[in-house]
Design a protein around this motif. Structure first.
Motif, PDB file in Angstrom:
ATOM      1  N   UNK A 108       6.969  23.529  -4.966  1.00 16.14           N
ATOM      2  CA  UNK A 108       6.718  22.694  -6.132  1.00 16.14           C
ATOM      3  C   UNK A 108       6.891  21.234  -5.714  1.00 16.14           C
ATOM      4  N   UNK A 109       5.803  20.477  -5.746  1.00 18.38           N
ATOM      5  CA  UNK A 109       5.825  19.121  -5.197  1.00 18.38           C
ATOM      6  C   UNK A 109       5.298  18.112  -6.211  1.00 18.38           C
ATOM      7  N   UNK A 110       5.966  16.986  -6.265  1.00 20.72           N
ATOM      8  CA  UNK A 110       5.574  15.944  -7.218  1.00 20.72           C
ATOM      9  C   UNK A 110       5.638  14.597  -6.528  1.00 20.72           C
ATOM     10  N   UNK A 111       4.680  13.738  -6.780  1.00 19.68           N
ATOM     11  CA  UNK A 111       4.937  12.342  -6.419  1.00 19.68           C
ATOM     12  C   UNK A 111       4.421  11.393  -7.464  1.00 19.68           C
ATOM     13  N   UNK A 112       5.030  10.224  -7.435  1.00 18.22           N
ATOM     14  CA  UNK A 112       4.680   9.177  -8.379  1.00 18.22           C
ATOM     15  C   UNK A 112       4.706   7.858  -7.641  1.00 18.22           C
ATOM     16  N   UNK A 113       3.848   6.955  -8.016  1.00 22.04           N
ATOM     17  CA  UNK A 113       3.916   5.617  -7.449  1.00 22.04           C
ATOM     18  C   UNK A 113       3.406   4.620  -8.467  1.00 22.04           C
ATOM     19  N   UNK A 131       0.853  -1.178   0.000  1.00 24.36           N
ATOM     20  CA  UNK A 131       0.000   0.000   0.000  1.00 24.36           C
ATOM     21  C   UNK A 131       0.895   1.236   0.000  1.00 24.36           C
ATOM     22  N   UNK A 132       0.610   2.182  -0.876  1.00 20.56           N
ATOM     23  CA  UNK A 132       1.419   3.408  -0.951  1.00 20.56           C
ATOM     24  C   UNK A 132       0.531   4.614  -0.686  1.00 20.56           C
ATOM     25  N   UNK A 133       0.926   5.418   0.283  1.00 24.20           N
ATOM     26  CA  UNK A 133       0.122   6.595   0.653  1.00 24.20           C
ATOM     27  C   UNK A 133       1.040   7.807   0.775  1.00 24.20           C
ATOM     28  N   UNK A 134       1.442   8.357  -0.336  1.00 19.16           N
ATOM     29  CA  UNK A 134       2.330   9.524  -0.271  1.00 19.16           C
ATOM     30  C   UNK A 134       1.508  10.801  -0.291  1.00 19.16           C
ATOM     31  N   UNK A 135       1.678  11.646   0.690  1.00 20.92           N
ATOM     32  CA  UNK A 135       0.911  12.887   0.694  1.00 20.92           C
ATOM     33  C   UNK A 135       1.805  14.102   0.487  1.00 20.92           C
ATOM     34  N   UNK A 136       1.279  15.036  -0.256  1.00 15.15           N
ATOM     35  CA  UNK A 136       1.984  16.274  -0.548  1.00 15.15           C
ATOM     36  C   UNK A 136       1.145  17.421  -0.014  1.00 15.15           C
ATOM     37  N   UNK A 137       1.751  18.352   0.669  1.00 18.05           N
ATOM     38  CA  UNK A 137       1.019  19.544   1.089  1.00 18.05           C
ATOM     39  C   UNK A 137       1.778  20.780   0.650  1.00 18.05           C
ATOM     40  N   UNK A 138       1.180  21.542  -0.243  1.00 14.28           N
ATOM     41  CA  UNK A 138       1.789  22.786  -0.704  1.00 14.28           C
ATOM     42  C   UNK A 138       1.216  23.923   0.126  1.00 14.28           C
ATOM     43  N   UNK A 139       2.017  24.407   1.051  1.00 14.10           N
ATOM     44  CA  UNK A 139       1.570  25.475   1.945  1.00 14.10           C
ATOM     45  C   UNK A 139       2.189  26.822   1.585  1.00 14.10           C
TER      46      UNK A 139
END
Lengths: 305, 305
Positions: B267-272, B254-262
């Motif tokens: 500049x945020x990126x994720x891939x799975x 299980x992959x749960x990557x969270x990004x929060x741009x505050x």
């Protein structure tokens, strides 16, 4: 219907007066007008507010419009709409809610929509949310969509919330049988102090089931958005989720897409990117004679098109 | 040290007898041997189990090895190690834990490592976890790594857990100042009934801070893995997280990557991507004369290399 109500209808359902085919127009918590066809029946629920939309097996090239409009301030409207899509049908359903609030009290519409999509049926579902009015009262829309897709069924959801909704929690749950497919395109733009939360949960239970969830969002000014998505691959299946967000001013976006591969033949992918508009994109448009504001607007419009 | 202990040392730290430079070898909950250098001091903590590793400003081309080995069954070992990396230093730190358990009771090592990386200092941190032994007792490793990176500092973490660890919860927290960078490469393989949970939290607080988190994992047989990562962009910063997993047999990921741009300039990126080995990859290797088993092994090795 007055001018305000007609304008809301046009914003959310692209209809001017009366739509073609089956429809059910709800205004300020009451039935405004309804039309059924030989293949599409609409029945008022007896145990709770809402309607049953019953589409006969094999119905093709037909559409149902079920817009909801609220123009009275301070109204809280809750409906349960159930959609029964018969085997092999191929239909378009246009829902949506428009709120005009010029009062001080919050206006709220919560629609709980449940779809039973039978074998090999196809549904295109369009849902637009829109708010307007210069009152201080909030405009709140909390849609819940529950989707059950039988073997070989297909649903395409297009949800759009571009303007004027103070706060929204958007929940979508789906379970898919063998060979079923779900495609979701979500577009959200928030501004001012607005908040938007999206929750997708898709259970890919069937062999060769698939889901493709694509979210595009823009958070302007002080608005805040949260994107949650859960894709559970419980069989040989394919799942893809993508969240692209543009932040502007002091806008904030959080993306939390989770993938769970519970089966050896589950293939799951997600992607997310959050950032502001690239400087070189702006400069390119500004050298063509646009102001910075106009350039931004053009990029945002293209992104959400 | 006996043969078993020497073998563990080799597995986790690539060392045969005594490493070069500074080191602290801990065996079965006790100090086995230690060496300090002119620039690197190692001091036993007085208030709790563990050591302080103090690296003088400007120290370059030096290394510290701090392996931990457990060969007694039923031992639960907990240590707090703090690393003070002086301004402008450039060092390699090799940690890691090997457990040989041939008894019936669980053996557990929990290492809580805190890094204070001063201005412009660079750290390469390598941590290998390994378990062996034919006892029924579990081999448990729960590492916690807390990283504070000052302006212009840099840390590269390589964490590897390839074999023999029954259960692990791996927690990493980092906060980065202006111009600081963090690169994490994680490799995990689980088999049997093993479980592995990874939790990354990175706060990009500084202007031009950046984080790159790359996780590659393989879940075989009935093992289960959860990958959590949170990247918070609180300033002009760049964050990227990537989780690629191969599932085999009845393995689950299980992959749960969270990004929060505050922040507007975050500049945020994720891939799975999670899936089994592609059929055509297997077939290609099998036409070269490999059995299916061998082909799988080769692909997994390449993936985790």
């Amino acid at each position: 219907m007055d001018k305000i109500e007609k304008n809301l209808l046009e914003e959310i359902a692209d209809i001017h007066e009366v739509p073609e085919g089956a429809y059910n127009i709800r205004a300020n918590g009451k039935l405004e007008s309804r039309n059924t066809t030989a293949n599409i029946d609409i029945v008022t629920k007896k145990d709770k507010p809402g309607i049953d939309i019953i589409i006969k097996p094999g119905t093709v090239n037909e559409s149902v419009h079920i817009p909801v409009i609220l123009s009275e301030s301070g109204l809280k409207d809750l409906v349960y709409n159930d959609f029964y899509i018969g085997e092999g049908a191929d239909v378009t359903i246009v829902a949506g809610c428009g709120i005009h609030n010029c009062g001080d009290q919050a206006s709220e519409h919560d629609g709980i929509h449940t779809f039973y999509i039978e074998k090999d049926a196809k549904v295109r579902y369009i849902e637009k949310h829109y708010g307007e009015g210069d009152g201080k009262g909030d405009r709140i829309l909390n849609p819940t969509t529950v989707v059950h897709i039988a073997e070989g069924g297909y649903m395409e959801m297009e949800t759009v919330q571009i303007k004027g909704v103070s706060s929204t929690v958007r929940t979508t749950e789906a379970d898919l049988s063998d060979g079923a497919s779900l495609v979701i395109h979500e577009k959200i733009m928030t501004h001012g102090e607005q908040t938007a939360e999206t929750n997708f949960t898709v259970d890919l239970n069937g062999v060769d089931s698939s889901a493709n969830v694509i979210s595009r969002s823009v958070a302007k000014e002080h608005s805040k958005q949260v994107f949650n998505s859960h894709i559970n691959g419980n069989n040989k299946c394919y799942g893809h989720t993508e969240c692209d967000a543009i932040i502007m001013d002091a806008g904030r976006v959080e993306a939390i897409p989770s993938l769970a591969a519970n089966h050896i033949d589950a293939s799951l992918i997600h992607e997310a990117a959050i950032g502001k508009i690239a400087g070189d994109q702006l400069i390119k448009l500004m050298t063509l004679g646009l102001t910075e504001k106009e350039a931004e607007e053009q990029i945002v419009n293209g992104f959400l098109k």
